[in-house]
Scaffold this motif. Structure first.
Motif, mmCIF file in Angstrom:
data_model
loop_
_atom_site.group_PDB
_atom_site.id
_atom_site.type_symbol
_atom_site.label_atom_id
_atom_site.label_comp_id
_atom_site.label_asym_id
_atom_site.label_seq_id
_atom_site.Cartn_x
_atom_site.Cartn_y
_atom_site.Cartn_z
ATOM 1 N N SER A 17 0.744 -1.409 -0.208
ATOM 2 C CA SER A 17 0.244 0.036 -0.165
ATOM 3 C C SER A 17 0.890 1.160 0.083
ATOM 4 O O SER A 17 1.980 1.235 0.380
ATOM 5 C CB SER A 17 -0.876 0.063 1.178
ATOM 6 O OG SER A 17 -0.114 0.202 2.428
ATOM 7 N N LEU A 68 6.013 7.080 6.384
ATOM 8 C CA LEU A 68 7.358 7.152 6.809
ATOM 9 C C LEU A 68 8.352 8.456 6.592
ATOM 10 O O LEU A 68 9.123 8.748 7.131
ATOM 11 C CB LEU A 68 8.276 5.781 6.062
ATOM 12 C CG LEU A 68 9.116 5.044 6.667
ATOM 13 C CD1 LEU A 68 8.910 4.723 8.132
ATOM 14 C CD2 LEU A 68 9.918 4.081 5.842
ATOM 15 N N ASN A 105 2.019 3.385 4.244
ATOM 16 C CA ASN A 105 3.154 3.217 4.856
ATOM 17 C C ASN A 105 4.445 4.077 4.230
ATOM 18 O O ASN A 105 5.081 4.687 5.224
ATOM 19 C CB ASN A 105 3.823 1.712 4.865
ATOM 20 C CG ASN A 105 2.718 0.786 5.888
ATOM 21 O OD1 ASN A 105 2.166 1.712 6.762
ATOM 22 N ND2 ASN A 105 2.943 -0.214 5.832
ATOM 23 N N PRO A 106 4.678 4.029 2.993
ATOM 24 C CA PRO A 106 5.601 4.935 2.529
ATOM 25 C C PRO A 106 5.483 6.477 2.835
ATOM 26 O O PRO A 106 6.437 7.038 3.294
ATOM 27 C CB PRO A 106 5.665 4.750 0.878
ATOM 28 C CG PRO A 106 5.172 3.247 0.868
ATOM 29 C CD PRO A 106 4.184 3.218 2.078
#
Lengths: 489, 153
Positions: free
Chosen positions: B78, B85, B81-82
């Motif tokens: 997905s 982060l 998360n990136p």
């Protein structure tokens, strides 16, 4: 013979101290080199104060062994987490990380260790046998020759551009643009700093590398954090005889280029490793594997940068010219102990020189044992779940980058370059040409403009200087061959 | 579509760089080339590359029919998360400045582990405490790095 005389004249205790200093140096160097942001020069600077009370020979051995360890250590994170620990390890990322992703990280680490040892020994032979004659060659280098070397280095972009050549050229061009940030090399005017004093020194290549490789990779991996890397074998695989024979050609290329680049002050391991990678690919029977996990693609740059770690001592010892920050610290170590480098060092301080040679032999032997001890630990760490790796890589990167200059802006730049890396990934623009442009930009611009000042603005000076012309012709040859290969494939 | 967008992206960089380059002040010490000489050449070079890229992308679209605006780059899973982060990274700088290294590192580790892992809270806290303390010891005591001080140390 001199080394044999030295060994017979020293007591076992003296030899043990030299060996201990070299192994401690290698261990410390690997540790420092493996942490992105802690450069070989920082690692050496940290042990410099310890050497004040040491015997001069032992002190120099400790510093030189640290340098060798750090140059090797940079390849460990390059292979395992797609992050070069040092600038010179940038070329190792290409095939080292590709091998790791294919579940062959243990093989890549073994190849890099073996190539480091081979490079170290060849570099040491060059240092012992050719210091005096090779040092004369270094004196022939003019600003035009350095400009030629820069152009030769840039020619590698063509073969580094996987997929679209146009995007590779664009990436290299952006690298050159980034190299212009900071103080102008001739007039001292600030350029592209937007009022920031932190940018006056320019953008450090390690920040760009860590941002583009580490942050981008970590962010990519975070999409599926519960996955693990698939390195089934947690032991490193040292190449067997058959594999060693296959690696020989690329190692010879790497050590030859490393020897030449090492004696030229300022050329450094980064250019050597990129050029070696390019040449190994050009001469390989399987060039199509380069960039997809080729063992030769790991061996060539690793041999080159470890050869440079030894041959870079040639200009330091012969003329007292430090070609890099690490060499400058080594020079500082020599001066602290009252040893003045120059042609007379070989007659005035023969014992120190021979101790250094013996210490370097011990350091390279130590590299094998210490490397084999450390690498399984690294593999064990990489086998942990991704979320653990992601969180600790993030913290390592931020802490390492902050420790370079105690600067918050450096951390910001790393994240910005991480974001740029994501954009580059989206557009399929390769990273390495950008790194090459950034590393070579200052060398090219400063020497081009110095040359033009010398010639009153006449460009013919680049074609009348023999070395410069030779490098430009070699660069043209590299580009033509690479274009021909691309067209053929 | 990707090539066309890439060309536009490169052209924007070239134009921005060009206008910044021509505004560099010229010093009395300046040589014939000047501090803006090569930067201007770089911007011309990138513009040419960008225009060829745009042309290349345009021809591709013309040949393949309707443009495909779909994002052709995929993360492994997905996008949440990136993005998270990246935001944590930007926030870390401000937190580091305010609360110091030890606490900010603890917060960084625990936040990332909380969002990305399936570990229980007590394990997340344990890993974060040990991790941040170990990093502080390694960098501050072993490498003698001057880390930002704050709430603790």
């Amino acid at each position: 013979m001199d080394i044999l005389n030295l060994i017979t004249s020293l007591t076992i205790m003296d030899l043990a101290w030299i060996a201990l200093a070299s192994w401690c140096g290698v261990f410390w160097g690997i540790l420092g080199g493996a942490i992105p942001g802690i450069s070989p020069s920082i690692t050496m600077a940290l042990v410099l104060p310890l050497t004040y009370t040491f015997d001069p020979g032992v002190a120099i051995v400790l510093l030189a062994a640290t340098y060798i360890g750090a140059e090797y250590g940079g390849s460990i994170p390059a292979i395992l987490i797609n992050t070069p620990g040092t600038n010179a390890a940038a070329a190792t990322v290409l095939d080292g990380y590709a091998m790791n992703k294919a579940g062959q990280g243990h093989k890549a680490l073994g190849i890099s260790l073996y190539s480091g040892i081979v490079g170290g020994f060849i570099g040491l032979c060059g240092l012992i046998l050719f210091t005096k004659p090779l040092s004369q060659l270094a004196l022939q280098f003019t600003p035009m020759s350095y400009f030629g070397i820069g152009i030769l280095g840039l020619s590698v972009i063509v073969s580094l551009s996987k997929g679209s050549l146009l995007k590779g050229l664009a990436s290299g061009c952006i690298g050159l643009m980034l190299a212009s940030v900071g103080t102008d090399p001739v007039t001292g005017v600030s350029r592209f700093t937007f009022g920031s004093t932190d940018l006056l020194e320019g953008i450090k290549p390690i920040i760009v590398m860590v941002g583009l490789f580490a942050i981008t990779e970590v962010i990519n991996q975070s999409a599926d954090p519960l996955k693990r890397f698939t390195i089934n074998n947690a032991k490193i695989h040292f190449p067997n005889f058959k594999e060693k024979v296959l690696l020989l050609k690329s190692q010879l290329i790497g050590s030859f280029i490393g020897t030449i680049e090492g004696i030229i002050p300022g050329a450094g391991g980064t250019i050597a490793s990129f050029l070696s990678y390019n040449e190994a690919k050009r001469w390989s029977s399987k060039p199509e594997l380069f960039g997809c996990g080729s063992a030769e693609g790991v061996a060539a740059p690793e041999t080159a940068n470890n050869t440079v770690a030894c041959t870079a001592l040639i200009p330091v010892l012969s003329f007292g010219i430090p070609g890099s920050n690490s060499a400058a610290i080594l020079l500082g170590g020599l001066l602290i102990h009252g040893i003045t480098p120059g042609p007379t060092i070989f007659t005035e301080n023969p014992d120190t020189i021979n101790t250094l040679y013996f210490g370097l032999i011990m350091a390279i032997i130590g590299l094998y044992f210490i490397g084999r001890l450390i690498l399984p630990v690294c593999l064990w760490i990489v086998n942990k779940p991704r979320f653990i790796l992601i969180s600790f890589i993030y913290l390592t990167v931020f802490t390492g980058i902050f420790s370079i200059d105690d600067s918050y802006n450096d951390i910001l730049l790393v994240i910005v370059f991480g974001t740029i890396g994501l954009i580059f990934n989206y557009f399929k623009i390769p990273f390495l040409p950008l790194i090459l442009g950034l590393v070579l930009g200052y060398l090219i611009e400063s020497n081009m403009r110095r040359s033009l000042v010398l010639s009153d603005g006449s460009y013919s000076i680049f074609f009348t200087d023999k070395l410069c012309l030779l490098f430009i012709l070699l660069g043209t040859l590299f580009i033509t061959t690479a274009l021909f290969r691309k067209a053929k494939s | 579509m990707n090539n066309l967008l890439c060309g536009v992206f490169l052209l924007l960089i070239a134009v921005f760089y060009y206008f910044t380059a021509i505004s560099i002040p010229v010093s009395f010490l300046s040589d014939n080339f000047g501090p803006s000489g090569l930067p201007v050449i770089y911007s011309y070079l990138l513009s040419i590359i960008a225009l060829i890229q745009i042309l290349h992308g345009g021809i591709q679209i013309y040949r393949s029919g309707a443009p495909n605006i779909m994002i052709n780059y995929k993360f492994d899973g997905s996008l949440k998360n990136p993005f998270l982060l990246l935001m944590i990274g930007y926030l870390y700088i401000f937190i580091l400045f305010e609360v110091g290294y030890l606490v900010s590192s603890f917060l960084l580790l625990s936040t990332i582990l909380y969002f990305l892992s399936n570990l229980k809270i007590y394990r997340i806290l344990l890993i974060s405490i040990i991790g941040s303390a170990a990093y502080w010891l390694i960098f501050s005591q072993l490498f003698n790095t001057r880390l930002p001080s704050g709430w603790i140390f």
